[in-house]
Scaffold this active site. Structure first.
Site, PDB file in Angstrom:
ATOM      1  N   CYS A  69      14.011 -41.071 -15.435  1.00 24.95           N
ATOM      2  CA  CYS A  69      13.726 -42.216 -16.304  1.00 24.95           C
ATOM      3  C   CYS A  69      12.683 -43.155 -15.716  1.00 24.95           C
ATOM      4  O   CYS A  69      12.171 -44.027 -16.401  1.00 24.95           O
ATOM      5  CB  CYS A  69      15.005 -42.979 -16.649  1.00 24.95           C
ATOM      6  SG  CYS A  69      15.640 -44.015 -15.325  1.00 24.95           S
ATOM      7  N   HIS A 105      19.821 -60.276 -12.058  1.00 26.28           N
ATOM      8  CA  HIS A 105      19.663 -59.138 -12.961  1.00 26.28           C
ATOM      9  C   HIS A 105      19.264 -57.904 -12.162  1.00 26.28           C
ATOM     10  O   HIS A 105      18.317 -57.946 -11.378  1.00 26.28           O
ATOM     11  CB  HIS A 105      18.575 -59.448 -13.997  1.00 26.28           C
ATOM     12  CG  HIS A 105      18.182 -58.280 -14.842  1.00 26.28           C
ATOM     13  ND1 HIS A 105      18.952 -57.859 -15.904  1.00 26.28           N
ATOM     14  CD2 HIS A 105      17.130 -57.442 -14.784  1.00 26.28           C
ATOM     15  CE1 HIS A 105      18.358 -56.805 -16.468  1.00 26.28           C
ATOM     16  NE2 HIS A 105      17.252 -56.531 -15.807  1.00 26.28           N
ATOM     17  N   HIS A 108      20.211 -51.946 -16.266  1.00 27.00           N
ATOM     18  CA  HIS A 108      21.115 -51.667 -17.380  1.00 27.00           C
ATOM     19  C   HIS A 108      21.935 -50.433 -17.073  1.00 27.00           C
ATOM     20  O   HIS A 108      21.577 -49.623 -16.215  1.00 27.00           O
ATOM     21  CB  HIS A 108      20.321 -51.448 -18.673  1.00 27.00           C
ATOM     22  CG  HIS A 108      19.643 -52.699 -19.165  1.00 27.00           C
ATOM     23  ND1 HIS A 108      18.389 -53.072 -18.737  1.00 27.00           N
ATOM     24  CD2 HIS A 108      20.061 -53.657 -20.026  1.00 27.00           C
ATOM     25  CE1 HIS A 108      18.059 -54.220 -19.327  1.00 27.00           C
ATOM     26  NE2 HIS A 108      19.046 -54.596 -20.113  1.00 27.00           N
ATOM     27  N   ASP A 112      24.594 -41.906 -20.591  1.00 26.22           N
ATOM     28  CA  ASP A 112      24.072 -40.542 -20.575  1.00 26.22           C
ATOM     29  C   ASP A 112      23.949 -39.991 -19.151  1.00 26.22           C
ATOM     30  O   ASP A 112      23.116 -39.138 -18.869  1.00 26.22           O
ATOM     31  CB  ASP A 112      22.716 -40.477 -21.284  1.00 26.22           C
ATOM     32  CG  ASP A 112      21.694 -41.431 -20.651  1.00 26.22           C
ATOM     33  OD1 ASP A 112      21.992 -41.995 -19.579  1.00 26.22           O
ATOM     34  OD2 ASP A 112      20.615 -41.612 -21.229  1.00 26.22           O
ATOM     35  N   ARG A 120      24.846 -43.885 -16.341  1.00 30.66           N
ATOM     36  CA  ARG A 120      23.546 -43.969 -15.671  1.00 30.66           C
ATOM     37  C   ARG A 120      23.215 -45.434 -15.436  1.00 30.66           C
ATOM     38  O   ARG A 120      22.878 -46.154 -16.369  1.00 30.66           O
ATOM     39  CB  ARG A 120      22.445 -43.322 -16.513  1.00 30.66           C
ATOM     40  CG  ARG A 120      21.031 -43.594 -15.956  1.00 30.66           C
ATOM     41  CD  ARG A 120      19.962 -42.724 -16.613  1.00 30.66           C
ATOM     42  NE  ARG A 120      19.925 -42.875 -18.049  1.00 30.66           N
ATOM     43  CZ  ARG A 120      19.067 -43.694 -18.711  1.00 30.66           C
ATOM     44  NH1 ARG A 120      18.197 -44.418 -18.055  1.00 30.66           N
ATOM     45  NH2 ARG A 120      19.105 -43.763 -20.023  1.00 30.66           N
ATOM     46  N   CYS A 122      20.720 -47.744 -14.372  1.00 26.22           N
ATOM     47  CA  CYS A 122      19.259 -47.703 -14.311  1.00 26.22           C
ATOM     48  C   CYS A 122      18.811 -49.047 -13.730  1.00 26.22           C
ATOM     49  O   CYS A 122      18.865 -50.072 -14.411  1.00 26.22           O
ATOM     50  CB  CYS A 122      18.748 -47.499 -15.741  1.00 26.22           C
ATOM     51  SG  CYS A 122      16.986 -47.361 -15.875  1.00 26.22           S
TER      52      CYS A 122
END
Ligand SMILES: [Zn+2]
Length: 133
Positions: A69, A105, A108, A112, A120, A122
């Site tokens: 990704c 932060h 996310h 999947d 996941r 990410c």
């Protein structure tokens, strides 16, 4: 007070001083680094990924995997170390992942990922510091 953790800044001005511009943009302003730009995307060393904001240990390299990704991806995390929030920005419904200690932060989480969790995580490289084993 928990003395094992460094003191957190009291306000945003102090965060700005402590963090680099890019770290601030991601951690404090929910920014996202460009795909495949981060220093940890292809890292395969054994170690621990800690919050770049406060040093809290977040992800173990054993849970890192190649998702393709463009951001470091992990399939598991200690749920006490993070908080999840609903993020409806950009016209999408996503689940934001933030550091439970400093509120920074991180990225996310998506549904999947690989077994055994199917998650996941990410995460922006810039939100993480790597500590080699
Ligand atoms: Zn943190």
């Amino acid at each position: 007070m928990d003395s094992s953790r460094p003191d957190l800044p009291d306000d945003e001005a102090e965060w700005r001083e402590r963090l680099s511009e890019e770290e601030y943009r991601v951690l404090r302003e929910q920014g996202t680094e460009p795909r495949f730009s981060g220093e940890h995307v292809d890292r395969t060393d054994d170690g621990t990924y800690v919050c770049a904001g406060c040093g809290t240990e977040l992800f173990d390299s054993e849970t890192k995997y190649e998702s393709g990704c463009g951001w470091p991806s992990f399939y598991d995390v200690d749920d006490d170390r993070i908080e999840k929030r609903t993020d409806t920005s950009l016209g999408m419904q996503r689940t934001e992942v933030v550091c439970a200690n400093c509120g920074g932060h991180l990225g996310h989480v998506f549904e999947d990922g690989p077994e055994p969790t199917g998650k996941r995580y990410c995460i922006n490289s810039v939100a993480l510091d790597f500590e080699e084993e």
